[in-house]
Design an enzyme around this catalytic site. Sequence first.
Site, mmCIF file in Angstrom:
data_model
loop_
_atom_site.group_PDB
_atom_site.id
_atom_site.type_symbol
_atom_site.label_atom_id
_atom_site.label_comp_id
_atom_site.label_asym_id
_atom_site.label_seq_id
_atom_site.Cartn_x
_atom_site.Cartn_y
_atom_site.Cartn_z
ATOM 1 N N ASN A 24 -27.507 1.398 26.480
ATOM 2 C CA ASN A 24 -26.327 0.897 25.839
ATOM 3 C C ASN A 24 -26.731 -0.453 25.269
ATOM 4 O OD1 ASN A 24 -23.784 0.280 24.726
ATOM 5 N ND2 ASN A 24 -22.513 1.023 26.536
ATOM 6 N N LYS B 230 -27.204 -2.302 29.028
ATOM 7 C CA LYS B 230 -26.839 -1.612 30.139
ATOM 8 C C LYS B 230 -27.849 -0.232 30.220
ATOM 9 C CE LYS B 230 -21.631 -2.161 29.963
ATOM 10 N NZ LYS B 230 -20.601 -1.565 29.657
ATOM 11 N N ARG C 97 -26.787 5.027 23.100
ATOM 12 C CA ARG C 97 -25.542 5.093 22.655
ATOM 13 C C ARG C 97 -25.501 4.426 21.556
ATOM 14 N NH1 ARG C 97 -20.410 1.413 23.853
ATOM 15 N NH2 ARG C 97 -18.892 2.535 23.117
ATOM 16 N N HIS D 188 -15.069 6.450 21.471
ATOM 17 C CA HIS D 188 -15.020 6.844 22.925
ATOM 18 C C HIS D 188 -15.245 8.441 22.879
ATOM 19 C CE1 HIS D 188 -11.882 3.589 23.987
ATOM 20 N NE2 HIS D 188 -13.060 3.001 24.244
ATOM 21 N N HIS E 98 -7.883 8.231 27.428
ATOM 22 C CA HIS E 98 -8.778 7.270 27.973
ATOM 23 C C HIS E 98 -8.220 5.713 27.851
ATOM 24 C CE1 HIS E 98 -13.236 5.534 28.055
ATOM 25 N NE2 HIS E 98 -12.420 4.633 27.780
ATOM 26 N N ASN F 226 -10.187 -0.987 29.045
ATOM 27 C CA ASN F 226 -9.785 -2.153 28.278
ATOM 28 C C ASN F 226 -9.516 -1.856 26.755
ATOM 29 O OD1 ASN F 226 -9.137 -4.916 28.239
ATOM 30 N ND2 ASN F 226 -11.305 -5.386 27.629
ATOM 31 N N GLY F 227 -10.443 -0.916 26.341
ATOM 32 C CA GLY F 227 -10.115 -0.324 25.083
ATOM 33 C C GLY F 227 -9.667 1.001 25.477
ATOM 34 N N ARG G 41 -6.267 -5.396 22.198
ATOM 35 C CA ARG G 41 -6.050 -5.060 20.741
ATOM 36 C C ARG G 41 -4.469 -4.488 20.453
ATOM 37 N NH1 ARG G 41 -11.144 -1.458 21.296
ATOM 38 N NH2 ARG G 41 -12.820 -2.751 20.869
ATOM 39 N N ARG H 170 -3.936 -4.483 36.810
ATOM 40 C CA ARG H 170 -3.839 -4.856 38.320
ATOM 41 C C ARG H 170 -2.875 -6.219 38.060
ATOM 42 N NH1 ARG H 170 -10.090 -3.982 39.535
ATOM 43 N NH2 ARG H 170 -10.104 -4.704 37.514
ATOM 44 N N GLY I 173 -6.530 4.495 33.504
ATOM 45 C CA GLY I 173 -6.130 6.100 33.751
ATOM 46 C C GLY I 173 -6.469 6.411 34.830
ATOM 47 N N ASN J 22 -7.093 4.531 37.641
ATOM 48 C CA ASN J 22 -6.473 3.849 38.766
ATOM 49 C C ASN J 22 -5.237 3.572 39.016
ATOM 50 O OD1 ASN J 22 -9.252 3.194 40.164
ATOM 51 N ND2 ASN J 22 -9.805 2.366 38.365
ATOM 52 N N GLU K 111 -19.815 8.329 30.927
ATOM 53 C CA GLU K 111 -20.350 8.399 29.384
ATOM 54 C C GLU K 111 -21.950 8.533 29.614
ATOM 55 O OE1 GLU K 111 -17.446 5.833 26.608
ATOM 56 O OE2 GLU K 111 -17.064 5.150 28.576
HETATM 57 P P1 AMP Z 1 -12.643 0.052 31.496
HETATM 58 O O1 AMP Z 1 -12.915 -0.573 30.324
HETATM 59 O O2 AMP Z 1 -12.722 1.526 31.808
HETATM 60 O O3 AMP Z 1 -13.782 -0.473 32.715
HETATM 61 O O4 AMP Z 1 -11.271 -0.270 32.218
HETATM 62 C C1 AMP Z 1 -11.058 -1.681 32.577
HETATM 63 C C2 AMP Z 1 -9.732 -2.075 33.023
HETATM 64 O O5 AMP Z 1 -9.121 -0.990 33.884
HETATM 65 C C3 AMP Z 1 -9.331 -3.192 33.555
HETATM 66 O O6 AMP Z 1 -9.148 -4.211 32.580
HETATM 67 C C4 AMP Z 1 -8.044 -3.015 34.275
HETATM 68 O O7 AMP Z 1 -7.030 -3.438 33.308
HETATM 69 C C5 AMP Z 1 -8.020 -1.423 34.592
HETATM 70 N N1 AMP Z 1 -8.079 -1.401 36.133
HETATM 71 C C6 AMP Z 1 -9.418 -1.357 36.811
HETATM 72 N N2 AMP Z 1 -9.220 -1.019 38.161
HETATM 73 C C7 AMP Z 1 -7.783 -1.011 38.307
HETATM 74 C C8 AMP Z 1 -6.969 -0.464 39.376
HETATM 75 N N3 AMP Z 1 -7.279 -0.627 40.505
HETATM 76 N N4 AMP Z 1 -5.546 -0.557 39.014
HETATM 77 C C9 AMP Z 1 -5.003 -0.772 37.805
HETATM 78 N N5 AMP Z 1 -5.998 -0.907 36.566
HETATM 79 C C10 AMP Z 1 -7.258 -1.091 36.880
#
Ligand code: AMP
Length: 381
Positions: A10, A17, A74, A163, A191, A194-195, A224, A267, A315, A317, A367
């Site tokens: 990626n 990555k 990717r 995605h 999904h 962050n995005g 965004r 969080r 989603g 966590n 992914e």
């Molecule tokens: P991703 O782009 O899928 O890696 O998701 C990253 C985002 O997941 C972070 O910016 C957090 O907002 C959220 N996140 C990660 N861990 C947790 C958690 N334990 N509880 C709530 N949000 C989380």
Amino acid sequence: MNGSRVLVLNSGSSSVKYQLLDMADGARLSSGLVERIGEGPVADHTAALKQVAEELTDQGLGLDSPELAAIGHRVVHGGTRFTEPALITDEVVEEIEKLVPLAPLHNPANVTGIKVARALRPDLPQVAVFDTAFHSTMPESAARYAIDTGTADRFGVRRYGFHGTSHAYVSRATAKLLGKDVAELNTIVLHLGNGASASAVRGGVCVDTSMGLTPLEGLVMGTRSGDIDPAAIFHLSRVGGMSTDEIDTLLNKRSGLIGLCGDNDMREIGRRMAEGDEAAQLAFDIYIHRLRKYVGAYTAVLGRLDAIAFTAGVGENSAAVREAALRDLPAFGIEVDAVRNAVRGSAARLISAGSSRVAVAVVPTDEELEIASQTFDLVSD
Ligand code: AMP
């Protein structure tokens, strides 16, 4: 072809990555990240990929291993040209380069990664897996914007969605969790990373998704805005005196959760809400309001809804987001079980109540595994 290993690359603008997977048993043999390309010791993507190759060699998993069957790349934007993974040839590289105007931040780095990897192993099959491909099945009624058709076609202005590897993987994994054939199941995939994007998947086929021409459309995200009246852009330009680039940065980097409350990590927003922070609470409420609108819209798009799957960082966590997103929807046949929802874990799991007509699940996305499987399937044919 002898080997059963696939290297997934990626290549982003400033990082590469990688993961090495063995498709015989799905084992993850190695993974890593080379960052800050262009600053300091890693001068460019050639140096970054050489570092990846060295790291793999040090682990006895070098690129020259006969076990390596293929490299899967990717690629963010496949336009209307690529609706499936593509075996990489010179012509395919040229076609991906032609799509750079649609994804100026992503496709150039993806192409550079492909070129360097091909130079390192010219004899090895390499495959491009596109983030847009899963959404190419959207009907024209969902994929077209209601603007002048000639202008739209001339400039490729339509909804592509992103995605896609995650939505494809999670919709299938949800069917597996429920012990159903994906062809029988109508699913909304949320999904939320962050995005963030939502998709409506009918029998394994995507019929709508929330991201559009670019990843800006749809849900409220970390940085965004998601959906916004496009006339806000004219207003910011004419009245606010902002340039196109400034508005681009505003909507992609300084909006969403971070624009609303200064934090984009759910969080931290949760911690602030617990202390009664009003800006964090409002950001959360706006995020949830938009999410619920998409759940309602996609329920109507699908007609019959069987499952909702939450995935990605938020989603997977945030029990609070899942609870708020689906609260008070028994009229839709949706009931989340509070105890199940509170359970943490890394496995796919059901969080709906026994009485819920719609199954609600948390399904961790993967992914890299999806890219590796699609790559391996193509080169094994
Ligand atoms: P991703 O782009 O899928 O890696 O998701 C990253 C985002 O997941 C972070 O910016 C957090 O907002 C959220 N996140 C990660 N861990 C947790 C958690 N334990 N509880 C709530 N949000 C989380």
